[in-house]
Design a protein around this motif. Structure first.
Motif, PDB file in Angstrom:
ATOM      1  N   LEU A  39       7.723   9.207   4.306  1.00 28.04           N
ATOM      2  CA  LEU A  39       7.407   7.786   4.157  1.00 28.04           C
ATOM      3  C   LEU A  39       7.792   7.283   2.767  1.00 28.04           C
ATOM      4  O   LEU A  39       8.281   6.159   2.621  1.00 28.04           O
ATOM      5  CB  LEU A  39       5.927   7.533   4.444  1.00 28.04           C
ATOM      6  CG  LEU A  39       5.564   7.687   5.916  1.00 28.04           C
ATOM      7  CD1 LEU A  39       4.075   7.898   6.081  1.00 28.04           C
ATOM      8  CD2 LEU A  39       6.044   6.485   6.704  1.00 28.04           C
ATOM      9  N   ALA A  40       7.607   8.107   1.746  1.00 32.55           N
ATOM     10  CA  ALA A  40       8.045   7.733   0.401  1.00 32.55           C
ATOM     11  C   ALA A  40       9.568   7.619   0.390  1.00 32.55           C
ATOM     12  O   ALA A  40      10.122   6.687  -0.214  1.00 32.55           O
ATOM     13  CB  ALA A  40       7.566   8.756  -0.623  1.00 32.55           C
ATOM     14  N   ARG A  57       3.269   7.204  -5.313  1.00 33.53           N
ATOM     15  CA  ARG A  57       2.966   7.937  -6.548  1.00 33.53           C
ATOM     16  C   ARG A  57       1.969   9.057  -6.315  1.00 33.53           C
ATOM     17  O   ARG A  57       1.767   9.897  -7.179  1.00 33.53           O
ATOM     18  CB  ARG A  57       2.417   6.978  -7.604  1.00 33.53           C
ATOM     19  CG  ARG A  57       3.427   5.931  -8.030  1.00 33.53           C
ATOM     20  CD  ARG A  57       2.841   5.021  -9.053  1.00 33.53           C
ATOM     21  NE  ARG A  57       2.193   3.907  -8.380  1.00 33.53           N
ATOM     22  CZ  ARG A  57       1.623   2.895  -8.988  1.00 33.53           C
ATOM     23  NH1 ARG A  57       1.563   2.856 -10.293  1.00 33.53           N
ATOM     24  NH2 ARG A  57       1.091   1.910  -8.313  1.00 33.53           N
ATOM     25  N   GLY A  58       1.311   9.027  -5.177  1.00 33.33           N
ATOM     26  CA  GLY A  58       0.317  10.039  -4.860  1.00 33.33           C
ATOM     27  C   GLY A  58      -0.934   9.404  -4.296  1.00 33.33           C
ATOM     28  O   GLY A  58      -1.066   8.177  -4.236  1.00 33.33           O
ATOM     29  N   TYR A  70      -6.815   7.703  -0.056  1.00 32.93           N
ATOM     30  CA  TYR A  70      -5.729   7.562   0.911  1.00 32.93           C
ATOM     31  C   TYR A  70      -4.456   8.196   0.375  1.00 32.93           C
ATOM     32  O   TYR A  70      -4.204   8.180  -0.831  1.00 32.93           O
ATOM     33  CB  TYR A  70      -5.474   6.087   1.233  1.00 32.93           C
ATOM     34  CG  TYR A  70      -6.479   5.555   2.217  1.00 32.93           C
ATOM     35  CD1 TYR A  70      -6.221   5.596   3.583  1.00 32.93           C
ATOM     36  CD2 TYR A  70      -7.690   5.043   1.788  1.00 32.93           C
ATOM     37  CE1 TYR A  70      -7.152   5.135   4.493  1.00 32.93           C
ATOM     38  CE2 TYR A  70      -8.624   4.576   2.694  1.00 32.93           C
ATOM     39  CZ  TYR A  70      -8.347   4.630   4.039  1.00 32.93           C
ATOM     40  OH  TYR A  70      -9.266   4.187   4.947  1.00 32.93           O
ATOM     41  N   ALA A  71      -3.652   8.727   1.302  1.00 36.63           N
ATOM     42  CA  ALA A  71      -2.370   9.333   0.959  1.00 36.63           C
ATOM     43  C   ALA A  71      -1.394   9.094   2.101  1.00 36.63           C
ATOM     44  O   ALA A  71      -1.802   8.881   3.253  1.00 36.63           O
ATOM     45  CB  ALA A  71      -2.537  10.838   0.730  1.00 36.63           C
ATOM     46  N   LEU A  72      -0.118   9.132   1.784  1.00 36.74           N
ATOM     47  CA  LEU A  72       0.904   9.064   2.823  1.00 36.74           C
ATOM     48  C   LEU A  72       0.782  10.308   3.696  1.00 36.74           C
ATOM     49  O   LEU A  72       0.532  11.403   3.188  1.00 36.74           O
ATOM     50  CB  LEU A  72       2.300   9.006   2.201  1.00 36.74           C
ATOM     51  CG  LEU A  72       2.602   7.795   1.322  1.00 36.74           C
ATOM     52  CD1 LEU A  72       3.997   7.917   0.721  1.00 36.74           C
ATOM     53  CD2 LEU A  72       2.466   6.500   2.100  1.00 36.74           C
ATOM     54  N   VAL A 125       0.847  -1.202   0.000  1.00 35.89           N
ATOM     55  CA  VAL A 125       0.000   0.000   0.000  1.00 35.89           C
ATOM     56  C   VAL A 125       0.877   1.244   0.000  1.00 35.89           C
ATOM     57  O   VAL A 125       0.654   2.178  -0.776  1.00 35.89           O
ATOM     58  CB  VAL A 125      -0.974   0.002   1.204  1.00 35.89           C
ATOM     59  CG1 VAL A 125      -1.609   1.371   1.393  1.00 35.89           C
ATOM     60  CG2 VAL A 125      -2.048  -1.069   1.028  1.00 35.89           C
ATOM     61  N   LEU A 126       1.899   1.262   0.860  1.00 36.30           N
ATOM     62  CA  LEU A 126       2.791   2.422   0.918  1.00 36.30           C
ATOM     63  C   LEU A 126       3.523   2.618  -0.409  1.00 36.30           C
ATOM     64  O   LEU A 126       3.697   3.749  -0.863  1.00 36.30           O
ATOM     65  CB  LEU A 126       3.784   2.281   2.069  1.00 36.30           C
ATOM     66  CG  LEU A 126       3.189   2.251   3.477  1.00 36.30           C
ATOM     67  CD1 LEU A 126       4.293   2.161   4.521  1.00 36.30           C
ATOM     68  CD2 LEU A 126       2.299   3.439   3.733  1.00 36.30           C
TER      69      LEU A 126
END
Length: 113
Positions: A80-81, A30-31, A73-75, A24-25
């Motif tokens: 985290l990326a 990518r966004g 959902y987003a980071l 998922v992460l």
């Protein structure tokens, strides 16, 4: 008494310690993505994805926003990326070292008695 930082770090890494959560992460690097797109990419049951997203959300690793009936959902932070990229680099280095060791072992094949 405050929780020691090393324990907080360990809990953070335990939260990441599930293959589906890592995937998922990776996708969210990518966004932001709606749940429906995550489901297509992951090819899993919606209930399983929901459970894993809830774990990530409770830990503050991802954020969820609503756009009408769609949940996106987003980071929670670009760091985290960066962590996912750093992890890939670390693993590539570790595996390269193993490949070198394997090549050395094969080159040094000793005669069988």
């Amino acid at each position: 008494m405050p929780v020691p930082l090393y324990q907080v770090k360990a809990e953070f890494f335990r939260t990441l310690g599930h293959p589906l959560r890592i995937r998922v992460l990776e996708l969210l690097q990518r966004g932001p993505l709606p749940v429906r797109d995550l489901l297509v990419e992951l090819d899993i049951e919606a209930s399983n994805l929901s459970q894993q997203l809830a774990v990530l959300r409770r830990a503050g690793i991802v954020n969820a926003t609503r756009d009408g009936a769609t949940v996106v959902y987003a980071l929670s932070t670009p760091d985290l990326a960066d962590l996912m990229v750093a992890t890939r680099r670390i693993l590539a280095n570790l595996l390269a070292d193993r490949d070198e060791l394997l090549a050395e072992l094969r080159d040094r094949q000793e005669p069988v008695p």
